[in-house]
Design a protein around this motif. Structure first.
Motif, PDB file in Angstrom:
ATOM      1  N   ALA A  56       0.834  -1.206   0.000  1.00 52.96           N
ATOM      2  CA  ALA A  56       0.000   0.000   0.000  1.00 52.96           C
ATOM      3  C   ALA A  56       0.866   1.254   0.000  1.00 52.96           C
ATOM      4  O   ALA A  56       0.537   2.254  -0.657  1.00 52.96           O
ATOM      5  CB  ALA A  56      -0.932   0.003   1.207  1.00 52.96           C
ATOM      6  N   GLY A  57       1.986   1.202   0.717  1.00 51.91           N
ATOM      7  CA  GLY A  57       2.909   2.326   0.722  1.00 51.91           C
ATOM      8  C   GLY A  57       3.555   2.527  -0.636  1.00 51.91           C
ATOM      9  O   GLY A  57       3.710   3.662  -1.100  1.00 51.91           O
ATOM     10  N   MET A  58       3.930   1.429  -1.290  1.00 56.32           N
ATOM     11  CA  MET A  58       4.527   1.529  -2.622  1.00 56.32           C
ATOM     12  C   MET A  58       3.529   2.101  -3.622  1.00 56.32           C
ATOM     13  O   MET A  58       3.887   2.923  -4.474  1.00 56.32           O
ATOM     14  CB  MET A  58       5.008   0.157  -3.078  1.00 56.32           C
ATOM     15  N   LEU A  59       2.262   1.674  -3.525  1.00 58.05           N
ATOM     16  CA  LEU A  59       1.222   2.200  -4.412  1.00 58.05           C
ATOM     17  C   LEU A  59       1.039   3.697  -4.194  1.00 58.05           C
ATOM     18  O   LEU A  59       0.936   4.466  -5.158  1.00 58.05           O
ATOM     19  CB  LEU A  59      -0.096   1.466  -4.165  1.00 58.05           C
ATOM     20  N   THR A  60       1.025   4.119  -2.934  1.00 59.47           N
ATOM     21  CA  THR A  60       0.877   5.541  -2.621  1.00 59.47           C
ATOM     22  C   THR A  60       2.029   6.351  -3.180  1.00 59.47           C
ATOM     23  O   THR A  60       1.839   7.412  -3.784  1.00 59.47           O
ATOM     24  CB  THR A  60       0.791   5.743  -1.095  1.00 59.47           C
ATOM     25  N   LEU A  61       3.248   5.846  -3.005  1.00 61.57           N
ATOM     26  CA  LEU A  61       4.445   6.499  -3.540  1.00 61.57           C
ATOM     27  C   LEU A  61       4.349   6.638  -5.054  1.00 61.57           C
ATOM     28  O   LEU A  61       4.602   7.718  -5.613  1.00 61.57           O
ATOM     29  CB  LEU A  61       5.676   5.680  -3.152  1.00 61.57           C
ATOM     30  N   PHE A  62       3.958   5.558  -5.728  1.00 54.68           N
ATOM     31  CA  PHE A  62       3.872   5.566  -7.182  1.00 54.68           C
ATOM     32  C   PHE A  62       2.832   6.572  -7.671  1.00 54.68           C
ATOM     33  O   PHE A  62       3.095   7.354  -8.599  1.00 54.68           O
ATOM     34  CB  PHE A  62       3.528   4.165  -7.689  1.00 54.68           C
ATOM     35  N   VAL A  63       1.665   6.575  -7.040  1.00 54.26           N
ATOM     36  CA  VAL A  63       0.608   7.502  -7.460  1.00 54.26           C
ATOM     37  C   VAL A  63       1.032   8.947  -7.219  1.00 54.26           C
ATOM     38  O   VAL A  63       0.766   9.835  -8.042  1.00 54.26           O
ATOM     39  CB  VAL A  63      -0.713   7.181  -6.738  1.00 54.26           C
ATOM     40  N   ARG A  64       1.698   9.212  -6.112  1.00 55.93           N
ATOM     41  CA  ARG A  64       2.192  10.566  -5.855  1.00 55.93           C
ATOM     42  C   ARG A  64       3.208  10.993  -6.922  1.00 55.93           C
ATOM     43  O   ARG A  64       3.266  12.160  -7.302  1.00 55.93           O
ATOM     44  CB  ARG A  64       2.839  10.640  -4.468  1.00 55.93           C
ATOM     45  N   ALA A  65       4.018  10.036  -7.400  1.00 54.41           N
ATOM     46  CA  ALA A  65       4.993  10.340  -8.452  1.00 54.41           C
ATOM     47  C   ALA A  65       4.296  10.616  -9.778  1.00 54.41           C
ATOM     48  O   ALA A  65       4.693  11.515 -10.530  1.00 54.41           O
ATOM     49  CB  ALA A  65       5.983   9.189  -8.586  1.00 54.41           C
ATOM     50  N   VAL A  66       3.255   9.848 -10.081  1.00 54.76           N
ATOM     51  CA  VAL A  66       2.482  10.081 -11.293  1.00 54.76           C
ATOM     52  C   VAL A  66       1.855  11.471 -11.261  1.00 54.76           C
ATOM     53  O   VAL A  66       1.950  12.244 -12.225  1.00 54.76           O
ATOM     54  CB  VAL A  66       1.381   9.004 -11.462  1.00 54.76           C
ATOM     55  N   MET A  67       1.218  11.797 -10.143  1.00 54.91           N
ATOM     56  CA  MET A  67       0.563  13.100 -10.009  1.00 54.91           C
ATOM     57  C   MET A  67       1.572  14.239 -10.090  1.00 54.91           C
ATOM     58  O   MET A  67       1.287  15.308 -10.643  1.00 54.91           O
ATOM     59  CB  MET A  67      -0.190  13.164  -8.680  1.00 54.91           C
ATOM     60  N   CYS A  68       2.769  13.993  -9.544  1.00 53.74           N
ATOM     61  CA  CYS A  68       3.801  15.026  -9.568  1.00 53.74           C
ATOM     62  C   CYS A  68       4.138  15.433 -10.991  1.00 53.74           C
ATOM     63  O   CYS A  68       4.080  16.620 -11.341  1.00 53.74           O
ATOM     64  CB  CYS A  68       5.060  14.528  -8.868  1.00 53.74           C
ATOM     65  N   ASN A  69       4.471  14.455 -11.834  1.00 54.22           N
ATOM     66  CA  ASN A  69       4.908  14.855 -13.176  1.00 54.22           C
ATOM     67  C   ASN A  69       3.739  15.210 -14.080  1.00 54.22           C
ATOM     68  O   ASN A  69       3.940  15.808 -15.137  1.00 54.22           O
ATOM     69  CB  ASN A  69       5.791  13.793 -13.824  1.00 54.22           C
ATOM     70  N   TRP A  70       2.547  14.873 -13.683  1.00 58.85           N
ATOM     71  CA  TRP A  70       1.381  15.428 -14.370  1.00 58.85           C
ATOM     72  C   TRP A  70       1.419  16.950 -14.218  1.00 58.85           C
ATOM     73  O   TRP A  70       1.230  17.696 -15.179  1.00 58.85           O
ATOM     74  CB  TRP A  70       0.116  14.845 -13.760  1.00 58.85           C
ATOM     75  N   MET A  71       1.710  17.417 -13.008  1.00 52.67           N
ATOM     76  CA  MET A  71       1.761  18.854 -12.749  1.00 52.67           C
ATOM     77  C   MET A  71       3.042  19.483 -13.303  1.00 52.67           C
ATOM     78  O   MET A  71       3.004  20.531 -13.940  1.00 52.67           O
ATOM     79  CB  MET A  71       1.665  19.119 -11.242  1.00 52.67           C
ATOM     80  N   VAL A  72       4.184  18.862 -13.055  1.00 46.71           N
ATOM     81  CA  VAL A  72       5.457  19.455 -13.487  1.00 46.71           C
ATOM     82  C   VAL A  72       5.525  19.560 -15.012  1.00 46.71           C
ATOM     83  O   VAL A  72       5.930  20.598 -15.558  1.00 46.71           O
ATOM     84  CB  VAL A  72       6.649  18.646 -12.950  1.00 46.71           C
ATOM     85  N   SER A  73       5.124  18.512 -15.708  1.00 44.64           N
ATOM     86  CA  SER A  73       5.146  18.569 -17.169  1.00 44.64           C
ATOM     87  C   SER A  73       4.115  19.553 -17.707  1.00 44.64           C
ATOM     88  O   SER A  73       4.327  20.161 -18.762  1.00 44.64           O
ATOM     89  CB  SER A  73       4.900  17.174 -17.754  1.00 44.64           C
ATOM     90  N   THR A  74       3.024  19.722 -16.983  1.00 39.12           N
ATOM     91  CA  THR A  74       2.075  20.774 -17.347  1.00 39.12           C
ATOM     92  C   THR A  74       2.757  22.135 -17.256  1.00 39.12           C
ATOM     93  O   THR A  74       2.540  23.013 -18.096  1.00 39.12           O
ATOM     94  CB  THR A  74       0.838  20.742 -16.436  1.00 39.12           C
ATOM     95  N   GLY A  75       3.630  22.302 -16.262  1.00 36.64           N
ATOM     96  CA  GLY A  75       4.393  23.537 -16.154  1.00 36.64           C
ATOM     97  C   GLY A  75       5.352  23.728 -17.309  1.00 36.64           C
ATOM     98  O   GLY A  75       5.494  24.834 -17.842  1.00 36.64           O
ATOM     99  N   VAL A  76       6.021  22.653 -17.732  1.00 33.99           N
ATOM    100  CA  VAL A  76       6.929  22.713 -18.877  1.00 33.99           C
ATOM    101  C   VAL A  76       6.170  23.143 -20.133  1.00 33.99           C
ATOM    102  O   VAL A  76       6.599  24.023 -20.888  1.00 33.99           O
ATOM    103  CB  VAL A  76       7.602  21.348 -19.103  1.00 33.99           C
ATOM    104  N   VAL A  77       5.025  22.518 -20.346  1.00 37.12           N
ATOM    105  CA  VAL A  77       4.219  22.832 -21.526  1.00 37.12           C
ATOM    106  C   VAL A  77       3.630  24.236 -21.426  1.00 37.12           C
ATOM    107  O   VAL A  77       3.579  24.979 -22.410  1.00 37.12           O
ATOM    108  CB  VAL A  77       3.091  21.791 -21.694  1.00 37.12           C
ATOM    109  N   ALA A  78       3.193  24.602 -20.225  1.00 36.78           N
ATOM    110  CA  ALA A  78       2.577  25.919 -20.032  1.00 36.78           C
ATOM    111  C   ALA A  78       3.527  27.040 -20.439  1.00 36.78           C
ATOM    112  O   ALA A  78       3.093  28.070 -20.972  1.00 36.78           O
ATOM    113  CB  ALA A  78       2.137  26.089 -18.586  1.00 36.78           C
ATOM    114  N   ALA A  79       4.820  26.840 -20.196  1.00 38.71           N
ATOM    115  CA  ALA A  79       5.794  27.868 -20.576  1.00 38.71           C
ATOM    116  C   ALA A  79       5.836  28.078 -22.082  1.00 38.71           C
ATOM    117  O   ALA A  79       6.188  29.158 -22.556  1.00 38.71           O
ATOM    118  CB  ALA A  79       7.170  27.489 -20.061  1.00 38.71           C
TER     119      ALA A  79
END
Length: 270
Positions: A159-182
């Motif tokens: 369950a901890g590994m799943l949480t870590l993975f989902v947090r990583a997915v959500m992170c680059n959803w936002m970060v890459s949105t920032g890259v594209v937004a620029a």
């Protein structure tokens, strides 16, 4: 701010991916080293602000300054090339192959890690007066972050590994949105405003960013955090890298490419 339509900035995304695949090894390493170092410094800054003010929101609001600096200087983060480089292959640009993508990702990972480790060492020296005394409040906080986000996940098993993975997915959803937004704007102010919003969201929400963690966790080990290097690699860095890849490529790169560049056929009316 001067705004580019989606079809225009998605074309810029593909052009950017192509240029990164064709970049020399030297330039790729230099640019990724500097990106890792600047983002690490921004993370240290944000943690310092959070500790000194007692308000994590203020740290999150100010953290994007590092991302904006490195982007405007033309440096490369692994999270960004995860999203952009494969698009050149999908578009069958000359010289764009999956082998070239893996080469780019490997070099950028190496450069980001080296830059982040450099700043981790420098900040550990500052937080401990040259390792002559116990870490100050900020140093203690960084050590505890490393514990909570390695052995803290491990305590929950799968369950901890799943949480870590989902947090990583959500992170680059936002970060890459920032890259594209620029890429949506042609002015510096427009780029900064567009980048700032999603980067602030990821940091405040505690999502897992592989390059930020390249600073936080080695630094935490230097500052006495109660976890090991293998804890960091197995229960954070490796799953975070995979999650960042999935998040950026799936929810940003592939979706924008498929709907704004390779659009579906128009419906026939009547």
């Amino acid at each position: 701010m001067a705004y580019l339509a989606p079809a225009e900035f998605v074309t810029k995304m593909i052009d950017a991916g192509e240029s990164k695949l064709l970049m020399s090894t030297r330039d790729t390493l230099i640019r990724s080293y500097m990106a890792g170092a600047i983002l690490a410094l921004a993370a240290a800054f944000a943690v310092t602000v959070t500790v000194n003010t007692g308000n994590p929101l203020i740290g999150a609001i100010l953290f994007p300054v590092g991302f904006c600096m490195l982007y405007l200087l033309g440096f490369d983060l692994l999270t960004g090339v995860f999203t952009l480089a494969p698009l050149a292959v999908l578009d069958k640009r000359p010289g764009a192959t999956w082998r070239a993508v893996w080469r780019n990702w490997s070099l950028v990972f190496t450069g980001n890690f080296a830059g982040a480790i450099t700043v981790a060492l420098f900040m550990a020296i500052i937080f401990t007066n040259g390792f002559s005394e116990p870490p100050n409040g900020v140093g203690e906080k960084i050590g505890h972050i490393g514990e909570g986000r390695t052995v803290g996940y491990a305590a929950h098993g799968a369950a901890g590994m799943l949480t870590l993975f989902v947090r990583a997915v959500m992170c680059n959803w936002m970060v890459s949105t920032g890259v594209v937004a620029a890429m949506m704007s042609t002015t510096v102010s427009g780029k900064v405003i567009a980048m700032w919003m999603p980067i602030m969201v990821f940091f405040y929400m505690g999502f897992e960013h592989s390059i930020v963690n390249m600073y936080l966790f080695p630094s935490g080990l230097m500052l006495g955090g109660d976890f090991t290097f293998m804890d960091y690699m197995i229960w954070n860095e490796i799953p975070t890298v995979i999650g960042n890849l999935v998040g950026g490529l799936t929810f940003v790169g592939a979706t924008l490419y498929s709907t704004h560049y390779k659009t579906g056929a128009k419906r026939k009316v009547g």
